[in-house]
Write an enzyme that holds these catalytic residues in place. Structure first.
Site, PDB file in Angstrom:
ATOM      1  N   HIS A 396      16.136 -14.125  36.735  1.00 32.82           N
ATOM      2  CA  HIS A 396      15.318 -13.159  36.001  1.00 32.82           C
ATOM      3  C   HIS A 396      16.203 -11.958  35.677  1.00 32.82           C
ATOM      4  CE1 HIS A 396      11.526 -14.951  38.056  1.00 32.82           C
ATOM      5  NE2 HIS A 396      11.806 -15.583  36.927  1.00 32.82           N
ATOM      6  N   GLU A 399      15.773  -8.253  37.154  1.00 32.14           N
ATOM      7  CA  GLU A 399      15.797  -8.033  38.602  1.00 32.14           C
ATOM      8  C   GLU A 399      17.228  -7.753  39.041  1.00 32.14           C
ATOM      9  OE1 GLU A 399      13.916 -11.484  40.171  1.00 32.14           O
ATOM     10  OE2 GLU A 399      11.971 -11.032  39.259  1.00 32.14           O
ATOM     11  N   HIS A 492      16.152 -12.550  44.363  1.00 34.26           N
ATOM     12  CA  HIS A 492      15.234 -12.033  43.349  1.00 34.26           C
ATOM     13  C   HIS A 492      14.914 -10.575  43.648  1.00 34.26           C
ATOM     14  CE1 HIS A 492      13.800 -15.575  40.947  1.00 34.26           C
ATOM     15  NE2 HIS A 492      14.415 -16.192  41.927  1.00 34.26           N
ATOM     16  N   GLU A 563      13.415 -11.992  48.239  1.00 38.94           N
ATOM     17  CA  GLU A 563      12.928 -10.964  47.334  1.00 38.94           C
ATOM     18  C   GLU A 563      13.265  -9.588  47.899  1.00 38.94           C
ATOM     19  OE1 GLU A 563      11.122 -11.337  44.511  1.00 38.94           O
ATOM     20  OE2 GLU A 563      10.473 -13.432  44.532  1.00 38.94           O
TER      21      GLU A 563
END
Length: 827
Positions: A396, A399, A492, A563
Site C-alpha cells: 500500500h 503506508e 503495513h 501493522e
C-alpha cells in the site's frame, strides 16, 4: 604449420591434433595448478562440497571465477562458461551458474530514471529530506472541545490558487515515460486570477506528492482537495505537498475537504507533519509534528452517496519566505529506496552479505527489488539446510511507516553485531522492500496503476495486470519447494489504531496457539510500542486474497501482517506520544531480536509463552462466552466465537478486474485491404490449384472390380464457387447381361446397391444415379437437364454401353460444364 598443410595424410593430421591436444591440456593443468596454489596460499580455497548455485556465496564465487578466467585465458581456452573445482585429486570442470534473466548490476538499475504515467506532469526538482530525531517524544494533541468546524465554501466564495490536471485523461493506464509527460511544465495557477499574489504557493507534482486543488477562503485560510488514487474515485487519505511564499508568526488554517474514512487517528490526537528547508539547513531539524485546534468531522455534502470528512488544523510556519512541506506521515519515496540500496550494495562491509536482484517490473516499468541476505555457506549441504524468512512491505503506497520499519530491519540485519551475524548464519532472508513502486511514485494511498488494491490480488492469474504480487506469489511457491520457509511477514501501516500489532492466521475451526507465540514475544521485546491485545488471528473470507492468508494456505504457519500506527503509542512510558522515524526503525531491530528468541534452540521461552497464551485464552473465553474452560478443553472452542475480524481498511470498492479491462471498446473489426498479387504469385497459386484439382479428379475415377462392382469415392474439391457432398456409392451388378436396376438410398443401408427387381430403361437409371451422385451448387442448369443432355447426345445405343462408360462420360461432362479443365490422360 605449412608442412602439415601441404600433402599431409590423415594419419599425420591425426597425430598432429593429438600432439596439440596433449600440449594444450598440459598447459591448462599447469596453469590451473599454479593458480590453485596461489589461492591456497592467500586463503581463497573453498570447500570441496560448496554448492555452485548457492545464493549465499556470491563474493567467493565471483573471486574464484576471476582466478579461473585468468587460468583459462593463459591456456588459450576461449570460454568463460567453465569453472574448475578441485575434489582432492584432480580438477572437475562444470558450467558457471547462469545469470538471472532480469538480474542487473545495482549501479545500472538503481540509477535509471523513475517512470511515470505519460499524462502526469512532474517538476524537475530533486527533493530530499534529512532524518532527525526529536530530543523528546512529541505528544498527542489534547482536544479542548472548542475546536472550530469550518464548512467548505468552494470556488464560488473563495479564490482558486492551485489546481492541477487530475492526470486521468484516460480512465485507465496506457503507457509510461521517464519523467512523466512531454513538453514544458505548466503553471498550476496559470489560468487563475490570483490578485496581488499575497497567498501561499502550492506544489505537489513530485514523487509521492498528493494535492489536487487549493482554494483561499480567508486571508490565511485554505481549503485543500486531495487527488484520489489514479484511475479510481476512492482512497483519499495520504497527502504530501510543498508550500512557498509564507509569512512567519502568522496562524494559518488548512482544511482538507474530501477525506473518505469515517474514523481517523486525528480524532485521537495525531498531528500532521511539517518540514522546513531553512530549519534543516540552519538547525538540522527535520520532520516535526505541528498543529492545534485539530478536528476530524463529517462534511455536510455527499457525492453519489459517498460521504466526505474534513480535517482542519491551525499552525505557524517557522520562517519567512521558506520552502516547507506538509505530510500525513514521514515520506519515503521510490528514489529514497534506490539511494538506500545503492549505499548498501556499494559498501564492501554490507555488500558481502546481500545480493540485489530485480524480482519483476511494475506496470509503468519500475523495478521491484528483492534482496537476499545471508552468510556465505561453507558447503552445499549447509547452504541448503538454512531456513528462509521472507519480509515484504509497501504494497500500500501511502503506508510509508512500513518502509521505515523495513529500513530498520535491513540496518540491523546487515550490521556487524553478533546477533546479526547469527541471523545471517542461521537463515536466508528474502526481502522485498517496495512491492508497489508505481503507487509510491504517483502518490496513491492504496492502489496500483491497475486501479486495484494489490493486497487483495495475491491469488490472481493476471500476471500482466498485477505483475508485482504475481511474481511475489510465484517466488514463494518456488521457495516452498526448495527450502523450509519458517516465517513470512508483510509490513503495513494503520490509520485508525495506535501502537503496533500483528494479524495472524488460525485454522478457523479450532484454536491453535503456535501462531500466537511470535506476536507475544514481540510484545515482550517492545512493551511500550507493541500491543498483543490488538492482535487478531481470524481468517476472514473477504481477505482471502491478502498476502498473509495466501502464504498461510501455502503452508507457512507463521504468516503475519505487522501493522504500525501512523500516530504513536498508548503503552508504558511512551503513552500519548508520536512515533518518530527512529521509533519505526527500532521496530525492525526488535523484529530481528524476536526472531532470535523464537528460533532459540532452548525451548524455555516458547514454553513459557505457550503457558501464558493458554491462561490469556481462558480469560478471553470466560469474558466472551461466560464459560470456564481448562487448558485441556481449549481445542473445542471455535475461534470465530471469541475473536472479531481484523479492522483493516475496506477495499471492496477496489475489488474486481483491472480497470483497463472494464473499458474494452466494442468497435467493429475493420478488415484489412486485400493486396494485389503479382504475376509470379498468381502463376504459383494457379499451379498449386491445378495440382490439387488433378489429385482430386484422380481420386474420383471409378474402379471396376472382378465381380462387376463399380466403386466411386467422392471428395471435396478445392474449387471456388462449388460445394459437393461426400458420398460413397457402390454399383453392384449380378451379371454381365442384366440391365434392370433400381436405386436404394445410401442413408438406408449405408451403401447404395442396385438390385435386379423391376424393368427400367437404362437411361432413367443413369439420370437418377447421376442426380444422386453429384450435387453441385452454382451450375447454370439443373442436374436433370445436365444429365439428360449427356444421355441424349452420347448414349444413343444403351445396349452397347457399359456402366463404366456411362459414369466416365457423366464425370467429363459435369466437369466441363463446371469449367474445370482436366487433361484427358487422367482417365
Amino acid at each position: 604449420m605449412s608442412q602439415f598443410q601441404n600433402g599431409r595424410s590423415d594419419e599425420t593430421g591425426g597425430e598432429f591434433h593429438q600432439l596439440r591436444y596433449t600440449v594444450c591440456r598440459s598447459k591448462l593443468q599447469s596453469s590451473v595448478t599454479t593458480n590453485r596454489l596461489w589461492e591456497r596460499i592467500h586463503g581463497f580455497i573453498l570447500s570441496d562440497g560448496e554448492d555452485p548455485g548457492t545464493e549465499t556465496d556470491g563474493e567467493h564465487r565471483c573471486t574464484r571465477k576471476k582466478f579461473f578466467s585468468i587460468a583459462l585465458g593463459q591456456s588459450r581456452v576461449k570460454t568463460r562458461q567453465l569453472v574448475f573445482d578441485f575434489n582432492g585429486s584432480h580438477f572437475v570442470p562444470h558450467l558457471c551458474q547462469p545469470r538471472g534473466l532480469i538480474s542487473v548490476p545495482p549501479t545500472a538499475s538503481l540509477r535509471k530514471g523513475v517512470r511515470w504515467p505519460i499524462e502526469c506532469e512532474v517538476i524537475k526538482e530533486n527533493i530530499q529530506h534529512i532524518e532527525w530525531e526529536p530530543p523528546e517524544p512529541e505528544p498527542f494533541y489534547q482536544p479542548t472541545g472548542y475546536e472550530r468546524l469550518p464548512m467548505p465554501v468552494g470556488e464560488e466564495k473563495g479564490k482558486l490558487v492551485y489546481c492541477i490536471d487530475p492526470a486521468t485523461k484516460l480512465p485507465y493506464f496506457t503507457r509510461s515515460r521517464c519523467g512523466g509527460s512531454r513538453g514544458p511544465i505548466r503553471k498550476a495557477a496559470s489560468r487563475i486570477d490570483v490578485g496581488d499574489g499575497n497567498h501561499l504557493v502550492f506544489e505537489s507534482r513530485f514523487q509521492s506528492g498528493n494535492l489536487q486543488k487549493a482554494v483561499q477562503t480567508g486571508v490565511y485560510d485554505y481549503e485543500l482537495t486531495l487527488r484520489t488514487d489514479l484511475y479510481t474515485t476512492k482512497h483519499t487519505q495520504w497527502f504530501y505537498f510543498q508550500v512557498r511564499n509564507m509569512k512567519a508568526d502568522v496562524t494559518y488554517r488548512f482544511t482538507i475537504v474530501n477525506l473518505m474514512k469515517s474514523r481517523s487517528l486525528y480524532s485521537s490526537g495525531m498531528k500532521p507533519l511539517l518540514y522546513s528547508e531553512r530549519a534543516a539547513q540552519t538547525q538540522r531539524v527535520g520532520w516535526m509534528r505541528v498543529g492545534s485546534d485539530i478536528k476530524y468531522y463529517r462534511n455536510n455534502r455527499e457525492d453519489d452517496g459517498q460521504a466526505f470528512y474534513l480535517l482542519t488544523w491551525t499552525f505557524q510556519f517557522p520562517h519567512e519566505a521558506d520552502i516547507c512541506y506538509l505530510a500525513h506521515s514521514y515520506p519515503y519515496t521510490y528514489s529514497d529506496l534506490q539511494r538506500y540500496l545503492m549505499g548498501v550494495t556499494s559498501d564492501p562491509a554490507t555488500a558481502v552479505h546481500c545480493k540485489l536482484r530485480v524480482l519483476c517490473h511494475s506496470l509503468a516499468g519500475n523495478a521491484v527489488y528483492v534482496l537476499t541476505v545471508t552468510s556465505p555457506s561453507i558447503s552445499r549441504e549447509v547452504g541448503r539446510a538454512k531456513r528462509v524468512v521472507v519480509v515484504t512491505s509497501r504494497v500500500h503506497p501511502g503506508e510509508t511507516v512500513s518502509s521505515w520499519m523495513m529500513q530498520g530491519f535491513l540496518d540491523f540485519l546487515l550490521s556487524d553485531t553478533q546477533d546479526a551475524q547469527l541471523l545471517r548464519d542461521t537463515f536466508v532472508f528474502k526481502v522485498v522492500p517496495m512491492l508497489n513502486p508505481d503507487g509510491v511514485v504517483v502518490g496513491n494511498y492504496r492502489c496500483s496503476l491497475a486501479g486495484r488494491d494489490l493486497n487483495r490480488n495475491y491469488c490472481t492469474l493476471l500476471r500482466d495486470s498485477f505483475p508485482c504480487v504475481w511474481h511475489m506469489h510465484n517466488m514463494m511457491k518456488r521457495l516452498m519447494t526448495e527450502r523450509e520457509v519458517i516465517l513470512y511477514c508483510d509490513f503495513h501501516g494503520h490509520s485508525r489504531k495506535n501502537n503496533v500489532f500483528m494479524y495472524g492466521c488460525d485454522n478457523g475451526s479450532r484454536t491453535t496457539l503456535q501462531a500466537r507465540v511470535f506476536p507475544l514475544m514481540m510484545s515482550k521485546n517492545a512493551a511500550d510500542k507493541f500491543s498483543y491485545k490488538s492482535c487478531k488471528f481470524k481468517v476472514s473470507k473477504h481477505k482471502e486474497g491478502t498476502a498473509r492468508i495466501v502464504m498461510w494456505k501455502l503452508g507457512i504457519t507463521n504468516s503475519y501482517t505487522m501493522e504500525s500506527t501512523f500516530g504513536g503509542s498508548t503503552l508504558g512510558k511512551r503513552k500519548g506520544t508520536h512515533f518518530s522515524t527512529q521509533d519505526l526503525k527500532s521496530l525492525g531491530y526488535l523484529f530481528c531480536d524476536t526472531l532470535l528468541d523464537y528460533c532459540d534452540p532452548d525451548p524455555a521461552k516458547a514454553c513459557r509463552c505457550l503457558d501464558e497464551l493458554r491462561v490469556l485464552l481462558q480469560h478471553k473465553i470466560q469474558q466472551k462466552l461466560g464459560v470456564d474452560v481448562d487448558s485441556d478443553g481449549l481445542g473445542s472452542i471455535s475461534v470465530s466465537d471469541i475473536e472479531s475480524s481484523t479492522s483493516g481498511s475496506n477495499s471492496t470498492e477496489s475489488d474486481g478486474p483491472p480497470v483497463h479491462l472494464l473499458y474494452i471498446p466494442n468497435e467493429p473489426i475493420i478488415s484489412k485491404k486485400k493486396h494485389l498479387k503479382t504475376r509470379k504469385e498468381r502463376n504459383r497459386l494457379h499451379q498449386k490449384k491445378f495440382q490439387s484439382t488433378k489429385q482430386e479428379i484422380q481420386s474420383m475415377v471409378p474402379v471396376l472390380t472382378s465381380e462387376g462392382e463399380v466403386k466411386i469415392k467422392m471428395q471435396e474439391p478445392a474449387v471456388e464457387g462449388m460445394t459437393k457432398k461426400r458420398e460413397l456409392v457402390q454399383f453392384v451388378g449380378k451379371g454381365s447381361g442384366e440391365s434392370e436396376r433400381t436405386w436404394v438410398s445410401p442413408s438406408a443401408t449405408g451403401t447404395g446397391h442396385i438390385t435386379p427387381t423391376v424393368e427400367k430403361p437404362l437411361k432413367n437409371f443413369c439420370l437418377e444415379s447421376a442426380g444422386k451422385l453429384y450435387s453441385w451448387d452454382g451450375c447454370r442448369s439443373t442436374r436433370q437437364s445436365v444429365v439428360g443432355k449427356i444421355m441424349k447426345n452420347d448414349f444413343r445405343n444403351p445396349a452397347t454401353t457399359t456402366e463404366c462408360d456411362i459414369v466416365q462420360k457423366i464425370l467429363l461432362k459435369v466437369l466441363k460444364i463446371a469449367k474445370i479443365s482436366i487433361p484427358l490422360f487422367i482417365f
